[in-house]
Design a protein around this motif. Structure first.
Motif, PDB file in Angstrom:
ATOM      1  N   GLN A  44       0.855  -1.186   0.000  1.00 30.61           N
ATOM      2  CA  GLN A  44       0.000   0.000   0.000  1.00 30.61           C
ATOM      3  C   GLN A  44       0.893   1.238   0.000  1.00 30.61           C
ATOM      4  O   GLN A  44       1.635   1.486   0.945  1.00 30.61           O
ATOM      5  CB  GLN A  44      -0.903   0.008   1.226  1.00 30.61           C
ATOM      6  N   PHE A  45       0.834   2.001  -1.092  1.00 30.24           N
ATOM      7  CA  PHE A  45       1.567   3.258  -1.188  1.00 30.24           C
ATOM      8  C   PHE A  45       0.671   4.405  -0.735  1.00 30.24           C
ATOM      9  O   PHE A  45      -0.540   4.398  -0.971  1.00 30.24           O
ATOM     10  CB  PHE A  45       2.014   3.526  -2.626  1.00 30.24           C
ATOM     11  N   ALA A  46       1.256   5.408  -0.096  1.00 27.91           N
ATOM     12  CA  ALA A  46       0.541   6.637   0.237  1.00 27.91           C
ATOM     13  C   ALA A  46       0.882   7.701  -0.791  1.00 27.91           C
ATOM     14  O   ALA A  46       2.037   7.809  -1.213  1.00 27.91           O
ATOM     15  CB  ALA A  46       0.928   7.119   1.634  1.00 27.91           C
ATOM     16  N   ARG A  47      -0.123   8.471  -1.213  1.00 32.38           N
ATOM     17  CA  ARG A  47       0.155   9.553  -2.168  1.00 32.38           C
ATOM     18  C   ARG A  47       0.947  10.638  -1.458  1.00 32.38           C
ATOM     19  O   ARG A  47       0.468  11.292  -0.541  1.00 32.38           O
ATOM     20  CB  ARG A  47      -1.123  10.131  -2.761  1.00 32.38           C
ATOM     21  N   ALA A  93      -4.279  19.020 -10.435  1.00 31.84           N
ATOM     22  CA  ALA A  93      -2.842  19.125 -10.242  1.00 31.84           C
ATOM     23  C   ALA A  93      -2.142  17.915 -10.850  1.00 31.84           C
ATOM     24  O   ALA A  93      -2.690  16.803 -10.839  1.00 31.84           O
ATOM     25  CB  ALA A  93      -2.521  19.221  -8.754  1.00 31.84           C
ATOM     26  N   PRO A  94      -0.943  18.083 -11.387  1.00 41.17           N
ATOM     27  CA  PRO A  94      -0.213  16.943 -11.966  1.00 41.17           C
ATOM     28  C   PRO A  94       0.267  15.982 -10.888  1.00 41.17           C
ATOM     29  O   PRO A  94       0.678  16.396  -9.803  1.00 41.17           O
ATOM     30  CB  PRO A  94       0.951  17.602 -12.698  1.00 41.17           C
ATOM     31  N   VAL A  95       0.207  14.690 -11.210  1.00 40.30           N
ATOM     32  CA  VAL A  95       0.732  13.665 -10.311  1.00 40.30           C
ATOM     33  C   VAL A  95       1.687  12.772 -11.090  1.00 40.30           C
ATOM     34  O   VAL A  95       1.512  12.544 -12.297  1.00 40.30           O
ATOM     35  CB  VAL A  95      -0.373  12.812  -9.660  1.00 40.30           C
ATOM     36  N   ILE A  96       2.698  12.289 -10.409  1.00 38.98           N
ATOM     37  CA  ILE A  96       3.683  11.375 -10.990  1.00 38.98           C
ATOM     38  C   ILE A  96       3.298   9.956 -10.590  1.00 38.98           C
ATOM     39  O   ILE A  96       3.060   9.671  -9.415  1.00 38.98           O
ATOM     40  CB  ILE A  96       5.091  11.715 -10.497  1.00 38.98           C
ATOM     41  N   ASP A  97       3.219   9.082 -11.575  1.00 40.33           N
ATOM     42  CA  ASP A  97       2.767   7.715 -11.356  1.00 40.33           C
ATOM     43  C   ASP A  97       3.975   6.766 -11.339  1.00 40.33           C
ATOM     44  O   ASP A  97       4.933   6.948 -12.098  1.00 40.33           O
ATOM     45  CB  ASP A  97       1.791   7.310 -12.471  1.00 40.33           C
ATOM     46  N   TYR A  98       3.928   5.766 -10.472  1.00 41.36           N
ATOM     47  CA  TYR A  98       4.974   4.748 -10.434  1.00 41.36           C
ATOM     48  C   TYR A  98       4.343   3.440  -9.970  1.00 41.36           C
ATOM     49  O   TYR A  98       3.191   3.412  -9.504  1.00 41.36           O
ATOM     50  CB  TYR A  98       6.125   5.154  -9.515  1.00 41.36           C
ATOM     51  N   HIS A  99       5.063   2.339 -10.088  1.00 43.07           N
ATOM     52  CA  HIS A  99       4.543   1.070  -9.596  1.00 43.07           C
ATOM     53  C   HIS A  99       5.676   0.187  -9.094  1.00 43.07           C
ATOM     54  O   HIS A  99       6.854   0.407  -9.398  1.00 43.07           O
ATOM     55  CB  HIS A  99       3.718   0.333 -10.662  1.00 43.07           C
ATOM     56  N   ALA A 100       5.292  -0.811  -8.302  1.00 46.36           N
ATOM     57  CA  ALA A 100       6.263  -1.742  -7.742  1.00 46.36           C
ATOM     58  C   ALA A 100       6.644  -2.790  -8.774  1.00 46.36           C
ATOM     59  O   ALA A 100       5.807  -3.249  -9.552  1.00 46.36           O
ATOM     60  CB  ALA A 100       5.691  -2.410  -6.498  1.00 46.36           C
ATOM     61  N   VAL A 101       7.916  -3.155  -8.768  1.00 44.82           N
ATOM     62  CA  VAL A 101       8.391  -4.253  -9.608  1.00 44.82           C
ATOM     63  C   VAL A 101       8.176  -5.552  -8.832  1.00 44.82           C
ATOM     64  O   VAL A 101       8.673  -5.703  -7.710  1.00 44.82           O
ATOM     65  CB  VAL A 101       9.879  -4.078  -9.964  1.00 44.82           C
ATOM     66  N   TYR A 150      -4.455  16.417   2.424  1.00 40.66           N
ATOM     67  CA  TYR A 150      -5.471  15.910   3.348  1.00 40.66           C
ATOM     68  C   TYR A 150      -4.768  15.293   4.552  1.00 40.66           C
ATOM     69  O   TYR A 150      -4.018  14.323   4.425  1.00 40.66           O
ATOM     70  CB  TYR A 150      -6.363  14.903   2.639  1.00 40.66           C
ATOM     71  N   LEU A 151      -5.018  15.876   5.713  1.00 44.85           N
ATOM     72  CA  LEU A 151      -4.309  15.532   6.949  1.00 44.85           C
ATOM     73  C   LEU A 151      -5.312  15.002   7.964  1.00 44.85           C
ATOM     74  O   LEU A 151      -6.258  15.701   8.324  1.00 44.85           O
ATOM     75  CB  LEU A 151      -3.598  16.778   7.490  1.00 44.85           C
ATOM     76  N   SER A 152      -5.110  13.767   8.406  1.00 49.89           N
ATOM     77  CA  SER A 152      -6.102  13.139   9.285  1.00 49.89           C
ATOM     78  C   SER A 152      -5.421  12.292  10.344  1.00 49.89           C
ATOM     79  O   SER A 152      -4.307  11.789  10.152  1.00 49.89           O
ATOM     80  CB  SER A 152      -7.045  12.253   8.454  1.00 49.89           C
ATOM     81  N   SER A 153      -6.123  12.114  11.466  1.00 51.64           N
ATOM     82  CA  SER A 153      -5.669  11.200  12.507  1.00 51.64           C
ATOM     83  C   SER A 153      -6.157   9.776  12.267  1.00 51.64           C
ATOM     84  O   SER A 153      -5.885   8.885  13.087  1.00 51.64           O
ATOM     85  CB  SER A 153      -6.164  11.672  13.882  1.00 51.64           C
ATOM     86  N   SER A 154      -6.878   9.544  11.177  1.00 55.04           N
ATOM     87  CA  SER A 154      -7.325   8.188  10.865  1.00 55.04           C
ATOM     88  C   SER A 154      -6.119   7.283  10.627  1.00 55.04           C
ATOM     89  O   SER A 154      -5.099   7.720  10.086  1.00 55.04           O
ATOM     90  CB  SER A 154      -8.212   8.192   9.611  1.00 55.04           C
ATOM     91  N   PRO A 155      -6.220   6.005  10.997  1.00 53.60           N
ATOM     92  CA  PRO A 155      -5.099   5.086  10.801  1.00 53.60           C
ATOM     93  C   PRO A 155      -4.801   4.861   9.322  1.00 53.60           C
ATOM     94  O   PRO A 155      -5.695   4.889   8.476  1.00 53.60           O
ATOM     95  CB  PRO A 155      -5.592   3.781  11.447  1.00 53.60           C
ATOM     96  N   HIS A 156      -3.527   4.630   9.024  1.00 49.99           N
ATOM     97  CA  HIS A 156      -3.127   4.468   7.623  1.00 49.99           C
ATOM     98  C   HIS A 156      -3.775   3.244   6.980  1.00 49.99           C
ATOM     99  O   HIS A 156      -3.879   3.167   5.752  1.00 49.99           O
ATOM    100  CB  HIS A 156      -1.606   4.377   7.516  1.00 49.99           C
ATOM    101  N   GLN A 157      -4.248   2.281   7.791  1.00 46.44           N
ATOM    102  CA  GLN A 157      -4.919   1.122   7.218  1.00 46.44           C
ATOM    103  C   GLN A 157      -6.166   1.520   6.418  1.00 46.44           C
ATOM    104  O   GLN A 157      -6.608   0.793   5.529  1.00 46.44           O
ATOM    105  CB  GLN A 157      -5.320   0.131   8.322  1.00 46.44           C
ATOM    106  N   LEU A 158      -6.742   2.686   6.727  1.00 48.16           N
ATOM    107  CA  LEU A 158      -7.948   3.132   6.036  1.00 48.16           C
ATOM    108  C   LEU A 158      -7.646   3.868   4.737  1.00 48.16           C
ATOM    109  O   LEU A 158      -8.566   4.375   4.089  1.00 48.16           O
ATOM    110  CB  LEU A 158      -8.774   4.051   6.957  1.00 48.16           C
ATOM    111  N   TYR A 159      -6.371   3.926   4.349  1.00 52.75           N
ATOM    112  CA  TYR A 159      -6.005   4.690   3.156  1.00 52.75           C
ATOM    113  C   TYR A 159      -6.851   4.328   1.933  1.00 52.75           C
ATOM    114  O   TYR A 159      -7.390   5.225   1.269  1.00 52.75           O
ATOM    115  CB  TYR A 159      -4.519   4.500   2.841  1.00 52.75           C
ATOM    116  N   GLY A 180      -4.938  15.202  -4.012  1.00 55.81           N
ATOM    117  CA  GLY A 180      -3.997  15.804  -3.072  1.00 55.81           C
ATOM    118  C   GLY A 180      -3.154  14.752  -2.400  1.00 55.81           C
ATOM    119  O   GLY A 180      -3.410  13.544  -2.517  1.00 55.81           O
ATOM    120  N   SER A 181      -2.130  15.180  -1.699  1.00 52.54           N
ATOM    121  CA  SER A 181      -1.362  14.235  -0.881  1.00 52.54           C
ATOM    122  C   SER A 181      -2.231  13.835   0.310  1.00 52.54           C
ATOM    123  O   SER A 181      -3.104  14.583   0.753  1.00 52.54           O
ATOM    124  CB  SER A 181      -0.051  14.866  -0.418  1.00 52.54           C
TER     125      SER A 181
END
Length: 365
Positions: free
Chosen positions: A34-37, A147-155, A230-239, A254-255
């Protein structure tokens, strides 16, 4: 008085098994990434630098784990509708996991560019600030009006056809950044009511606060340099669920900055780790972009007014305005706001109920 986050209690309910310290680096077929933006910038040499955070985990499949979760949280699964049960299954699965230690992720950035992240820690997390490549060599998604975003992926290994993609929000040195809380600011969560919060998080469909996506869209249209964080106290598992909510309800890209819970601190500390996380993350953003100006948007349900006021005092030249959505019924003349915003310019902060009342972004000098 110390308060314990319901999320921390759930995480501490023996639903997690911490993975053994493995030496194998390859991502296995039963493991997930799981990647975070995050945020990308251009350095003085014209190269893109990006903050990349990833979590590697295995879904927990022990019989009875889901029912244990339901019992501990006080849910009656049998009484749920089919839709609610589906929400419950999908979202609680994010809290039933084995974090994978010692995993190294290689990123595919372009046909000729790959980078490998540091090995994951005992929580399955890896973080890195990386110099990537010239912008022209990266995969940039530029949607009209966004806004522009840069895309990448896992090998992944040759016989693994899954895709784990990540994105970086490209943020220029100057302009306006909108930092937005999520729960009870743009998403109806009812954080102050534990039972309602748990139901709104794990059982019910996420509901957007009426008018907020439209107002954010107008913010984005007012200035091409506007970026959202977007800044939250929610756990990262809910991403995944939160990101789907943002996209599905038309909020600007947004990030996304969620909380990596320290369960021991939540259960046995003084209960202020949520506030510390938001304050630290927010102030790191301002420090990273000293030439950008910031709109801080939150709600009155928890500590957003206090966090934002403290930040405005520390960074008086960067904070354009503070907007607080009223969910507690306190007027702008209440003692809480009088004390919290003491010494700040009267026009720098506003309590609102209707998103349409938020003013346009003034032209920057």
């Amino acid at each position: 008085m110390k308060t314990t986050s319901p999320f921390a209690v759930l995480l501490g309910a023996s639903l997690i098994t911490w993975a053994a310290f493995v030496s194998a680096n390859d991502i296995k077929h039963d493991e997930y990434i799981q990647f975070a933006r995050g945020i990308a910038t251009l350095n003085k040499d014209g190269l893109v630098e990006g903050q990349i955070t990833a979590w590697v985990y295995e879904k927990e499949s022990r019989p009875g784990a889901k029912q244990l979760f339901a019992t501990f949280a006080g849910f009656d699964v049998e009484a749920m509708s089919e839709r609610e049960r589906s929400n419950f299954d999908n979202r609680t699965q994010l809290f039933r996991f084995d974090s994978e230690h010692g995993k190294q992720i290689t990123l595919h950035l372009s046909p000729n560019k790959t980078l490998t992240l540091p090995a994951t820690d005992s929580d399955g997390i890896t973080r890195a600030q990386l110099t990537l490549a010239p912008l022209s060599e990266l995969s940039v998604i530029q949607t009209p009006g966004a806004a522009p975003v840069i895309d990448y992926h896992a090998v992944l290994p040759a016989n693994d056809n899954r895709e784990f993609n990540g994105q970086l929000l490209l943020v220029p040195e100057t302009g306006v950044s909108v930092v937005s809380d999520i729960d009870d600011t743009i998403k109806d969560s009812n954080v102050r009511n534990r039972t309602e919060l748990l139901n709104n998080t794990f059982v019910r469909d996420f509901r957007a606060v009426a008018g907020m996506a439209e107002r954010y869209g107008r913010f984005a249209a007012e200035n091409t340099t506007v970026r959202f964080h977007y800044l939250s106290s929610s756990p990262h598992q809910l991403y995944p669920a939160i990101d789907e909510f943002l996209q599905g309800n038309g909020f600007p890209v947004g990030s996304l900055h969620l909380r990596y819970l320290d369960v021991s601190d939540e259960l046995f500390g003084n209960g202020d780790s949520s506030r510390r996380q938001k304050l630290n993350t927010l102030q790191q953003l301002l420090q990273q972009f000293p030439q950008r100006r910031f709109l801080l948007i939150g709600d009155s349900g928890e500590a957003d007014p206090e966090i934002y006021a403290e930040t405005a005092r520390r960074f008086p030249q960067q904070v354009l305005a503070i907007y607080i959505r009223d969910v507690t019924g306190e007027p702008a003349t209440a003692a809480r706001y009088r004390d919290t915003f003491a010494g700040l310019p009267a026009g720098q902060w506003q309590i609102f109920t209707e998103p349409g009342s938020l003013p346009a972004i003034a032209p920057l000098p």
